[in-house]
Design an enzyme around this catalytic site. Structure first.
Site, PDB file in Angstrom:
ATOM      1  N   LYS A   1       1.923   2.066  -5.214  1.00 48.08           N
ATOM      2  CA  LYS A   1       2.465   1.378  -6.356  1.00 48.08           C
ATOM      3  C   LYS A   1       1.624   1.809  -7.524  1.00 48.08           C
ATOM      4  O   LYS A   1       2.048   1.997  -8.660  1.00 48.08           O
ATOM      5  CB  LYS A   1       2.702  -0.153  -6.157  1.00 48.08           C
ATOM      6  CG  LYS A   1       3.667  -0.415  -5.182  1.00 48.08           C
ATOM      7  CD  LYS A   1       3.678  -1.882  -4.876  1.00 48.08           C
ATOM      8  CE  LYS A   1       2.557  -2.624  -4.145  1.00 48.08           C
ATOM      9  NZ  LYS A   1       2.001  -2.237  -2.766  1.00 48.08           N
TER      10      LYS A   1
ATOM     11  N   ASP B   1       0.848  -1.296   0.017  1.00 50.70           N
ATOM     12  CA  ASP B   1      -0.043  -0.109   0.118  1.00 50.70           C
ATOM     13  C   ASP B   1       0.845   1.323   0.019  1.00 50.70           C
ATOM     14  O   ASP B   1       0.379   2.233   0.633  1.00 50.70           O
ATOM     15  CB  ASP B   1      -1.001   0.098   1.189  1.00 50.70           C
ATOM     16  CG  ASP B   1      -1.992  -1.272   1.197  1.00 50.70           C
ATOM     17  OD1 ASP B   1      -2.155  -1.721   0.165  1.00 50.70           O
ATOM     18  OD2 ASP B   1      -2.124  -1.682   2.123  1.00 50.70           O
TER      19      ASP B   1
ATOM     20  N   GLN C   1       2.098  -6.006  -3.157  1.00 46.37           N
ATOM     21  CA  GLN C   1       2.417  -6.312  -1.632  1.00 46.37           C
ATOM     22  C   GLN C   1       3.694  -5.487  -1.491  1.00 46.37           C
ATOM     23  O   GLN C   1       3.825  -4.366  -2.086  1.00 46.37           O
ATOM     24  CB  GLN C   1       2.595  -7.654  -1.294  1.00 46.37           C
ATOM     25  CG  GLN C   1       1.418  -8.379  -1.021  1.00 46.37           C
ATOM     26  CD  GLN C   1       0.746  -9.075  -2.532  1.00 46.37           C
ATOM     27  OE1 GLN C   1       1.386  -9.619  -3.130  1.00 46.37           O
ATOM     28  NE2 GLN C   1      -0.537  -8.686  -2.782  1.00 46.37           N
TER      29      GLN C   1
ATOM     30  N   LYS D   1      -0.588   4.126  -8.335  1.00 46.25           N
ATOM     31  CA  LYS D   1      -0.465   5.294  -8.643  1.00 46.25           C
ATOM     32  C   LYS D   1       0.783   5.617  -9.536  1.00 46.25           C
ATOM     33  O   LYS D   1       0.921   6.129 -10.561  1.00 46.25           O
ATOM     34  CB  LYS D   1      -0.359   6.406  -7.638  1.00 46.25           C
ATOM     35  CG  LYS D   1      -0.345   7.742  -8.138  1.00 46.25           C
ATOM     36  CD  LYS D   1       0.111   8.973  -7.408  1.00 46.25           C
ATOM     37  CE  LYS D   1       0.794   9.901  -8.043  1.00 46.25           C
ATOM     38  NZ  LYS D   1       0.792  11.354  -7.435  1.00 46.25           N
TER      39      LYS D   1
ATOM     40  N   ASN E   1      -5.177 -10.234  -3.530  1.00 47.81           N
ATOM     41  CA  ASN E   1      -5.036  -9.612  -2.196  1.00 47.81           C
ATOM     42  C   ASN E   1      -4.331  -8.419  -2.461  1.00 47.81           C
ATOM     43  O   ASN E   1      -4.591  -7.377  -1.523  1.00 47.81           O
ATOM     44  CB  ASN E   1      -3.894 -10.526  -1.437  1.00 47.81           C
ATOM     45  CG  ASN E   1      -2.494 -10.883  -2.434  1.00 47.81           C
ATOM     46  OD1 ASN E   1      -2.653 -10.836  -3.566  1.00 47.81           O
ATOM     47  ND2 ASN E   1      -1.458 -11.412  -1.752  1.00 47.81           N
TER      48      ASN E   1
ATOM     49  N   GLY F   1      -4.421  -4.081  -3.742  1.00 50.36           N
ATOM     50  CA  GLY F   1      -5.571  -3.312  -4.151  1.00 50.36           C
ATOM     51  C   GLY F   1      -4.651  -2.201  -4.281  1.00 50.36           C
ATOM     52  O   GLY F   1      -4.130  -1.514  -3.584  1.00 50.36           O
ATOM     53  N   HIS F   2      -4.747  -1.911  -5.893  1.00 53.35           N
ATOM     54  CA  HIS F   2      -3.937  -0.826  -6.237  1.00 53.35           C
ATOM     55  C   HIS F   2      -4.722   0.416  -6.778  1.00 53.35           C
ATOM     56  O   HIS F   2      -5.661   0.229  -7.634  1.00 53.35           O
ATOM     57  CB  HIS F   2      -3.106  -1.145  -7.562  1.00 53.35           C
ATOM     58  CG  HIS F   2      -1.968  -2.320  -6.945  1.00 53.35           C
ATOM     59  ND1 HIS F   2      -1.161  -2.823  -7.847  1.00 53.35           N
ATOM     60  CD2 HIS F   2      -1.860  -2.738  -5.668  1.00 53.35           C
ATOM     61  CE1 HIS F   2      -0.385  -3.480  -7.257  1.00 53.35           C
ATOM     62  NE2 HIS F   2      -0.765  -3.456  -5.923  1.00 53.35           N
TER      63      HIS F   2
HETATM   64  P1  GDP Z   1      -0.798   0.237  -3.489  1.00 46.20           P
HETATM   65  O1  GDP Z   1      -1.488  -1.101  -3.061  1.00 46.20           O
HETATM   66  O2  GDP Z   1       0.683   0.311  -3.280  1.00 46.20           O
HETATM   67  O3  GDP Z   1      -0.995   0.619  -5.301  1.00 46.20           O
HETATM   68  O4  GDP Z   1      -1.425   1.391  -2.941  1.00 46.20           O
HETATM   69  P2  GDP Z   1      -2.875   1.578  -2.179  1.00 46.20           P
HETATM   70  O5  GDP Z   1      -3.661   1.922  -3.217  1.00 46.20           O
HETATM   71  O6  GDP Z   1      -3.391   0.479  -1.417  1.00 46.20           O
HETATM   72  O7  GDP Z   1      -3.017   2.649  -1.323  1.00 46.20           O
HETATM   73  C1  GDP Z   1      -2.146   4.074  -1.586  1.00 46.20           C
HETATM   74  C2  GDP Z   1      -3.366   4.983  -1.254  1.00 46.20           C
HETATM   75  O8  GDP Z   1      -2.802   6.226  -1.169  1.00 46.20           O
HETATM   76  C3  GDP Z   1      -4.441   5.129  -2.298  1.00 46.20           C
HETATM   77  O9  GDP Z   1      -5.456   5.403  -1.680  1.00 46.20           O
HETATM   78  C4  GDP Z   1      -3.938   6.377  -3.266  1.00 46.20           C
HETATM   79  O10 GDP Z   1      -4.927   7.006  -3.892  1.00 46.20           O
HETATM   80  C5  GDP Z   1      -3.295   7.273  -2.239  1.00 46.20           C
HETATM   81  N1  GDP Z   1      -2.150   7.996  -2.698  1.00 46.20           N
HETATM   82  C6  GDP Z   1      -1.273   7.617  -3.567  1.00 46.20           C
HETATM   83  N2  GDP Z   1      -0.185   8.319  -3.649  1.00 46.20           N
HETATM   84  C7  GDP Z   1      -0.863   9.704  -2.836  1.00 46.20           C
HETATM   85  C8  GDP Z   1       0.018  10.677  -2.506  1.00 46.20           C
HETATM   86  O11 GDP Z   1       0.903  11.220  -2.864  1.00 46.20           O
HETATM   87  N3  GDP Z   1      -0.711  11.384  -1.745  1.00 46.20           N
HETATM   88  C9  GDP Z   1      -1.869  10.954  -0.955  1.00 46.20           C
HETATM   89  N4  GDP Z   1      -2.457  11.859  -0.313  1.00 46.20           N
HETATM   90  N5  GDP Z   1      -2.444   9.936  -1.375  1.00 46.20           N
HETATM   91  C10 GDP Z   1      -1.868   9.004  -2.145  1.00 46.20           C
HETATM   92  P1  IMO Z   2      -0.734  -4.029  -2.156  1.00 39.73           P
HETATM   93  O1  IMO Z   2      -0.383  -4.911  -3.414  1.00 39.73           O
HETATM   94  C1  IMO Z   2      -0.912  -4.488   2.214  1.00 39.73           C
HETATM   95  C2  IMO Z   2      -1.259  -8.514   3.754  1.00 39.73           C
HETATM   96  C3  IMO Z   2      -2.370  -9.062   4.498  1.00 39.73           C
HETATM   97  C4  IMO Z   2      -1.832 -10.046   5.577  1.00 39.73           C
HETATM   98  C5  IMO Z   2      -0.520 -10.660   4.792  1.00 39.73           C
HETATM   99  C6  IMO Z   2      -0.995 -12.279   4.266  1.00 39.73           C
HETATM  100  O2  IMO Z   2      -2.162  -3.471  -2.280  1.00 39.73           O
HETATM  101  O3  IMO Z   2       0.174  -3.409  -1.477  1.00 39.73           O
HETATM  102  P2  IMO Z   2      -2.522 -12.822   2.099  1.00 39.73           P
HETATM  103  O4  IMO Z   2      -4.089 -12.742   1.850  1.00 39.73           O
HETATM  104  O5  IMO Z   2      -1.553 -12.262   1.101  1.00 39.73           O
HETATM  105  O6  IMO Z   2      -2.025 -14.361   2.278  1.00 39.73           O
HETATM  106  O7  IMO Z   2      -2.172 -11.925   3.525  1.00 39.73           O
HETATM  107  O8  IMO Z   2      -0.206  -9.610   3.751  1.00 39.73           O
HETATM  108  N1  IMO Z   2      -1.126  -8.167   2.194  1.00 39.73           N
HETATM  109  C7  IMO Z   2      -1.183  -6.837   2.162  1.00 39.73           C
HETATM  110  N2  IMO Z   2      -0.986  -5.800   2.833  1.00 39.73           N
HETATM  111  N3  IMO Z   2      -1.073  -4.388   0.828  1.00 39.73           N
HETATM  112  C8  IMO Z   2      -1.080  -5.713   0.043  1.00 39.73           C
HETATM  113  O9  IMO Z   2      -1.306  -5.540  -1.313  1.00 39.73           O
HETATM  114  C9  IMO Z   2      -1.248  -7.030   0.698  1.00 39.73           C
HETATM  115  N4  IMO Z   2      -1.579  -7.962   0.193  1.00 39.73           N
HETATM  116  C10 IMO Z   2      -1.407  -8.943   1.271  1.00 39.73           C
HETATM  117  O10 IMO Z   2      -2.899  -7.998   5.059  1.00 39.73           O
HETATM  118  O11 IMO Z   2      -1.133  -9.329   6.551  1.00 39.73           O
HETATM  119 MG    MG Z   3      -2.907  -1.629  -1.877  1.00 37.45          MG
END
Ligand code: GDP
Ligand code: IMO
Ligand code: MG
Length: 433
Positions: free
Chosen positions: A16, A13, A225, A18, A38, A40-41
């Protein structure tokens, strides 16, 4: 021509999605190579928010090919739902812009059932998985019992695998976990229908990428991840079930290591983690709550609140080594605006010992206290800034310090969730190789 890998440096999270969406402008292929739904981007483009779990984050750009590599575990129902959702937004997936490896493993209903049953049974010791069946699917892959994309295109092969797998899974579900058994025939029909829908996209992705390399196309690999959720190098057992580090971009897509030119590590300007496991710089106070609220730190997949803490450079340095990072993308810097003082963990105190790397044993890590360095914060809203030199002095100092401790140059600074809320310092596709 350059081929670039994007990797999360922390526990996922980091933003990535973005960064991948942004860099896709200069890429021809965007490739997922591990993990499954698992992940969520999140992408925010022209005021619209998209969350992708399986489809690579480059899909909003036209004229690009998005690929799901052999290392990904695919829940076909989730993939089809994502395809349909994109269609509602006017984006049609065809074999010209989307391919999926015939070798990728399929998440079956018994994988989800076992994931949930195991977590329930573990009680307090649970990992906090996403419950999507990721671990059990990778287990079957390694145990050589897996169902792959090509099996969905072959009724007889699928039925044979289902029958032999269910014999064992149903025994476990019924007699060990006290759960309901599953029926092979209903799964067969459901999954053959998925196979029919996915058949036009099923490819030998490795061969497609080889052809792209020969044509001097740019490949962008999208990690899911984060480094510290890696099955080998992460905070085991509180990890996911795949290798999340850059090396797996090769294994998980069928591209050789000599093809990779740049590896960009995405670093959230503070730290978050979802689920269980040690987290040395976690803040269980008002500052932690503030980061969670202002950063919107709620899971893009499960909606769970993310644990928040200060930036931990021990973690980032670990990621520099494990991935061979050549650049950093620092995200969510805007979330820190208004904090008078910022802390960065630069080492750990573990009893009488000072450590500058994460200890391999989980118990040792659980005892580690962060050693902090303090830096002055900044008051200004930085979301509209587009040049590094326009950032407040203290923001620049914070970034320079990250660069210095990591020993890796900054590539990108993200100051908001939207595609254009970004400062590109050094574009990874433009770096001379
Ligand atoms: P990922 O799994 O690495 O793709 O990240 P996620 O999408 O799960 O979580 C990142 C969150 O931060 C999302 O809600 C994005 O829209 C948000 N985000 C990404 N870059 C920025 C930033 O520079 N500033 C803010 N405020 N939010 C951001
Ligand atoms: P992105 O790509 C954050 C975490 C789960 C749990 C552990 C094992 O959005 O960054 P799993 O279902 O993979 O067996 O769970 O890994 N986890 C993540 N945490 N971002 C993710 O993906 C994750 N994918 C799995 O919360 O702790
Ligand atoms: Mg994510």
């Amino acid at each position: 021509m350059a081929n670039v890998v994007i990797i999360g440096t922390q526990w996922g999270d980091e933003g990535k999605g973005k960064i991948v969406d942004l860099l896709t402008e200069k890429a021809d292929y965007v490739v997922r190579f591990q993990g499954g739904n698992n992940a969520g981007h999140t992408l925010v483009v022209q005021g619209r928010k998209f969350i992708f779990h399986l489809i690579p984050s480059g899909i909003l750009h036209s004229g690009k090919v998005c690929a799901i590599g052999n290392g990904v575990v695919v829940d076909p129902a989730v993939l089809i739902e994502e395809m349909d959702h994109l269609l509602e937004h006017g984006i049609l997936l065809s074999p010209d812009n989307f391919i999926i490896s015939r070798y990728a493993h399929i998440i079956m209903p018994y994988h989800r059932a076992l994931d949930l049953a195991r977590e329930n049974r573990k009680g307090k010791a649970k990992i906090g998985t996403t419950g999507r069946g990721i671990g059990p699917c990778y287990e079957d892959k390694v145990a050589r019992n897996g169902v792959r994309v090509h099996d969905l295109l072959d009724r007889k092969a699928l039925m044979n695998k289902l029958e032999s797998n269910l014999e064992e899974k149903n025994f476990l579900l019924q007699h060990f976990f006290n759960e309901q058994p599953l029926d092979a025939h209903s799964i067969l029909d459901e999954y053959l229908a998925y196979g029919e829908r996915l058949a036009p996209f099923a490819e030998n992705v490795s061969q497609c990428l080889q052809a792209a390399v020969e044509q001097k196309r740019n490949l962008l690999f999208e990690g899911a991840q984060g480094t510290h959720l890696d099955i080998d190098h992460g905070t085991y057992p509180f990890v996911t079930s795949s290798n999340t580090v850059a090396g797996n971009a090769c294994c998980g897509s069928g591209v050789g290591p000599s093809r990779i030119d740049q590896v960009v590590g995405v670093v959230k300007a503070y730290t978050t983690r979802v689920g269980g496991g040690p987290f040395a710089s976690e803040l269980l106070d008002e500052t932690g709550e503030r980061l969670q609220r202002i950063g919107g730190e709620f899971g893009a997949t499960t909606g769970r609140p993310r644990r928040c803490g200060w930036l931990d450079m021990v973690v980032v340095r670990n990621a520099v080594r494990l991935n061979g990072l050549s650049g950093l993308a620092v995200t969510k810097l805007d979330v820190l605006s208004g904090l008078p003082t910022l802390k960065i963990a630069v080492g750990y105190q573990c009893g009488a010992q000072q450590l500058d790397a994460i200890p391999p044993e989980i118990h040792a890590l659980e005892c580690c206290q962060p050693i902090y360095e303090e830096l002055p914060g900044w008051e200004e809203d930085i979301q509209n800034i587009r040049r590094f030199s326009d950032l407040p002095g203290n923001t620049q100092r914070y970034l320079k310090r990250i660069e210095e401790i990591a020993g890796v140059p900054l590539s990108i600074v993200s100051v908001g969730p939207a595609r254009d809320e970004t400062i590109v310092v050094r574009h990874p596709f433009d770096v001379n190789i």
